[in-house]
Motif scaffolding. Sequence first.
Motif, mmCIF file in Angstrom:
data_model
loop_
_atom_site.group_PDB
_atom_site.id
_atom_site.type_symbol
_atom_site.label_atom_id
_atom_site.label_comp_id
_atom_site.label_asym_id
_atom_site.label_seq_id
_atom_site.Cartn_x
_atom_site.Cartn_y
_atom_site.Cartn_z
ATOM 1 N N MET A 1 -64.439 19.249 19.857
ATOM 2 C CA MET A 1 -64.218 19.563 21.268
ATOM 3 C C MET A 1 -63.325 20.786 21.391
ATOM 4 S SD MET A 1 -63.636 15.890 23.125
ATOM 5 C CE MET A 1 -64.503 14.412 22.572
ATOM 6 N N MET A 2 -63.305 21.363 22.602
ATOM 7 C CA MET A 2 -62.406 22.457 22.924
ATOM 8 C C MET A 2 -61.658 22.089 24.196
ATOM 9 S SD MET A 2 -63.179 26.536 23.135
ATOM 10 C CE MET A 2 -61.825 27.716 23.121
ATOM 11 N N LYS A 3 -60.387 22.449 24.230
ATOM 12 C CA LYS A 3 -59.532 22.176 25.387
ATOM 13 C C LYS A 3 -59.634 23.368 26.336
ATOM 14 C CE LYS A 3 -54.582 21.108 26.138
ATOM 15 N NZ LYS A 3 -53.327 20.863 25.364
ATOM 16 N N VAL A 4 -60.188 23.147 27.529
ATOM 17 C CA VAL A 4 -60.341 24.197 28.533
ATOM 18 C C VAL A 4 -59.830 23.645 29.858
ATOM 19 C CG1 VAL A 4 -61.923 25.762 29.723
ATOM 20 C CG2 VAL A 4 -62.357 25.129 27.334
ATOM 21 N N CYS A 5 -58.882 24.354 30.474
ATOM 22 C CA CYS A 5 -58.190 23.835 31.656
ATOM 23 C C CYS A 5 -57.999 24.923 32.701
ATOM 24 C CB CYS A 5 -56.803 23.287 31.281
ATOM 25 S SG CYS A 5 -56.794 22.130 29.896
ATOM 26 N N HIS A 6 -57.888 24.475 33.946
ATOM 27 C CA HIS A 6 -57.501 25.341 35.057
ATOM 28 C C HIS A 6 -55.973 25.399 35.077
ATOM 29 C CE1 HIS A 6 -57.627 26.073 39.708
ATOM 30 N NE2 HIS A 6 -57.554 27.210 39.045
ATOM 31 N N GLY B 1 -70.032 22.253 15.303
ATOM 32 C CA GLY B 1 -69.897 23.327 14.326
ATOM 33 C C GLY B 1 -70.780 24.525 14.570
ATOM 34 N N SER B 2 -71.706 24.453 15.545
ATOM 35 C CA SER B 2 -72.662 25.552 15.721
ATOM 36 C C SER B 2 -72.241 26.553 16.787
ATOM 37 C CB SER B 2 -74.040 24.991 16.105
ATOM 38 O OG SER B 2 -73.975 24.373 17.390
ATOM 39 N N ALA B 3 -71.236 26.211 17.585
ATOM 40 C CA ALA B 3 -70.892 27.072 18.709
ATOM 41 C C ALA B 3 -69.834 28.111 18.360
ATOM 42 C CB ALA B 3 -70.400 26.223 19.882
ATOM 43 N N GLY B 4 -69.340 28.106 17.135
ATOM 44 C CA GLY B 4 -68.282 29.039 16.776
ATOM 45 C C GLY B 4 -66.992 28.760 17.504
ATOM 46 N N LEU B 5 -66.765 27.496 17.883
ATOM 47 C CA LEU B 5 -65.597 27.143 18.675
ATOM 48 C C LEU B 5 -64.769 26.073 17.984
ATOM 49 C CD1 LEU B 5 -67.345 27.021 22.152
ATOM 50 C CD2 LEU B 5 -65.823 28.795 21.307
ATOM 51 N N GLY B 6 -64.787 26.075 16.677
ATOM 52 C CA GLY B 6 -64.047 25.061 15.940
ATOM 53 C C GLY B 6 -62.571 25.390 15.847
ATOM 54 N N SER B 7 -61.907 24.803 14.862
ATOM 55 C CA SER B 7 -60.451 24.915 14.755
ATOM 56 C C SER B 7 -59.979 26.326 14.411
ATOM 57 C CB SER B 7 -59.943 23.928 13.697
ATOM 58 O OG SER B 7 -60.507 24.236 12.434
ATOM 59 N N VAL B 8 -60.901 27.212 14.001
ATOM 60 C CA VAL B 8 -60.494 28.578 13.660
ATOM 61 C C VAL B 8 -60.797 29.565 14.789
ATOM 62 C CG1 VAL B 8 -60.741 28.220 11.187
ATOM 63 C CG2 VAL B 8 -62.702 29.019 12.502
ATOM 64 N N SER B 9 -61.338 29.098 15.907
ATOM 65 C CA SER B 9 -61.636 29.994 17.014
ATOM 66 C C SER B 9 -60.350 30.356 17.748
ATOM 67 C CB SER B 9 -62.631 29.336 17.970
ATOM 68 O OG SER B 9 -62.027 28.231 18.616
ATOM 69 N N SER C 1 -71.423 20.846 29.645
ATOM 70 C CA SER C 1 -70.945 21.328 30.941
ATOM 71 C C SER C 1 -70.093 20.315 31.697
ATOM 72 C CB SER C 1 -72.137 21.737 31.812
ATOM 73 O OG SER C 1 -72.982 20.623 32.045
ATOM 74 N N GLN C 2 -69.868 19.132 31.126
ATOM 75 C CA GLN C 2 -68.986 18.143 31.730
ATOM 76 C C GLN C 2 -67.939 17.716 30.698
ATOM 77 O OE1 GLN C 2 -68.931 17.147 34.976
ATOM 78 N NE2 GLN C 2 -70.540 18.698 35.258
ATOM 79 N N PRO C 3 -66.689 17.500 31.128
ATOM 80 C CA PRO C 3 -65.652 17.141 30.159
ATOM 81 C C PRO C 3 -65.903 15.772 29.534
ATOM 82 C CG PRO C 3 -64.826 16.904 32.405
ATOM 83 C CD PRO C 3 -66.174 17.551 32.512
ATOM 84 N N TRP D 1 -63.890 19.482 26.126
ATOM 85 C CA TRP D 1 -65.326 19.702 26.291
ATOM 86 C C TRP D 1 -65.997 19.662 24.919
ATOM 87 C CZ3 TRP D 1 -66.569 20.805 31.543
ATOM 88 C CH2 TRP D 1 -65.444 20.997 32.359
ATOM 89 N N ARG D 2 -67.018 18.867 24.803
ATOM 90 C CA ARG D 2 -67.677 18.637 23.511
ATOM 91 C C ARG D 2 -68.657 19.757 23.175
ATOM 92 N NH1 ARG D 2 -67.608 13.761 21.372
ATOM 93 N NH2 ARG D 2 -67.441 12.767 23.439
#
Length: 431
Positions: free
Chosen positions: A269-274, A235-243, A309-311, A229-230
């Motif tokens: 991007m962040m990897k989010v899965c069911h 860099g603004s979402a606080g979800l980078g490589s150190v999250s 909200s879409q992968p 998910w992009r």
Amino acid sequence: MTAPSQPQKSAYDIIVIGAGIQGSFTASHLAQRHQDTLLLEQFPVPHSRGSSHGQSRIIRSAYPQEYYSRMMPECFRLWQQLEAETGTTLYRQTGLVLLGPPGEPELEACRRNLGVEEVLDAAALSRRFPGFQMQAGQVAVLDSTAGVLFADRALRAVQEVFRRHGGTLRDGEKVLSIQPGATVTVTTTAGVYKAPRLIITAGAWTGAFVEQLGLRLPLQPLRINVCYWREKQPGSAGLGSVSPCFLTLGLSRAPHGIYGLPSIEYPGMMKVCHHHGSPTDPDKRDQAPRSDTALLSSFISSHLPGLESQPAVMETCLYTNTPDEDFILDRHPKFSNIVIGAGFSGHGFKLAPVVGKLLCELSLGEEPSYNMAHFAITRFPGVLGAAHIQHPPCQAVPSHLYQAPTPGEQIEKLCQPHEDGAGAARRDTLA
């Protein structure tokens, strides 16, 4: 791939079928114990057909089951040892947020097994990790030891150590048949191999192998959507490589859990899965699966609003689940020189160093280092059928080729020889 100059030989101390992370660690432990070990893999390595590919997996100390949490200190130590032996970085510490309702039994069990007292509310979590938004009626527990394993790199590293200790890896060889006995005979597309001991770590293909040996293990291969998910603003979402990584427990809308990892494979991007998927035949995994993106999109909108909200990217992986999601690590009930490692249920990668050690110990007739009661085949009733081993050896037939046979018919089908006496080609891999 197997080196063209690698000499062909037929007799080994032990054969391991399936060169995913579990089989590769098992083979590496054996080779380091001075066992002449053959590791067979049906696909040319590396490949993306099983459960060990991709760049990242979560490693965590947090487990609701104490029998897994007890293994994790040794797992961390063995991963660090592999890093030192190969001079390769395999782990990045990020921490893990465990998210669920207050008092949720599995969340509380994780907290107790971690030995931590602190439970974070929404404000405390937001201060530490601004990219996460907890909802009303949720709390979080932090596993500070957790992080990301670099999966592809880890698999290459353990196979390198296996070869350094004299092990033989033959890839691109499908196993056609297994004939049990005091000496086990394994026939592949390229040769016939013999050994006094065999270990099967064939991932989603394990069920077809053990059926020919009279076992009907309750193994269900699942095709998993691996979604990336992009960030809306890089860099603004606080979800980078150190999250941190995260894992949900006990959420009513996601009873199987949702997990996420910081962006490593794809920048921004962040990897989010069911943590669940669609039942599949591993030989037909490329067929379109049931989509679970609506569930993930809803979760991301409410908990990770800094992501689209879409992968942006969707890949696939295989799980092989047992009904209780505990592993199978045991000797065959009738053929004690055949050991089975299976059913890793989407949480086995991190535990592979210890799983490999346990399978090695079982095969060598040693007392296992951990209590094996939760991993016994006999916890499933009615798994042992009549093993009508015939000559030529039974062939491994993919389960999709038959339709609800009776037990007697099933064994008969498995053991029907081809006119040329050779078994039908089939596939194997890990968990």
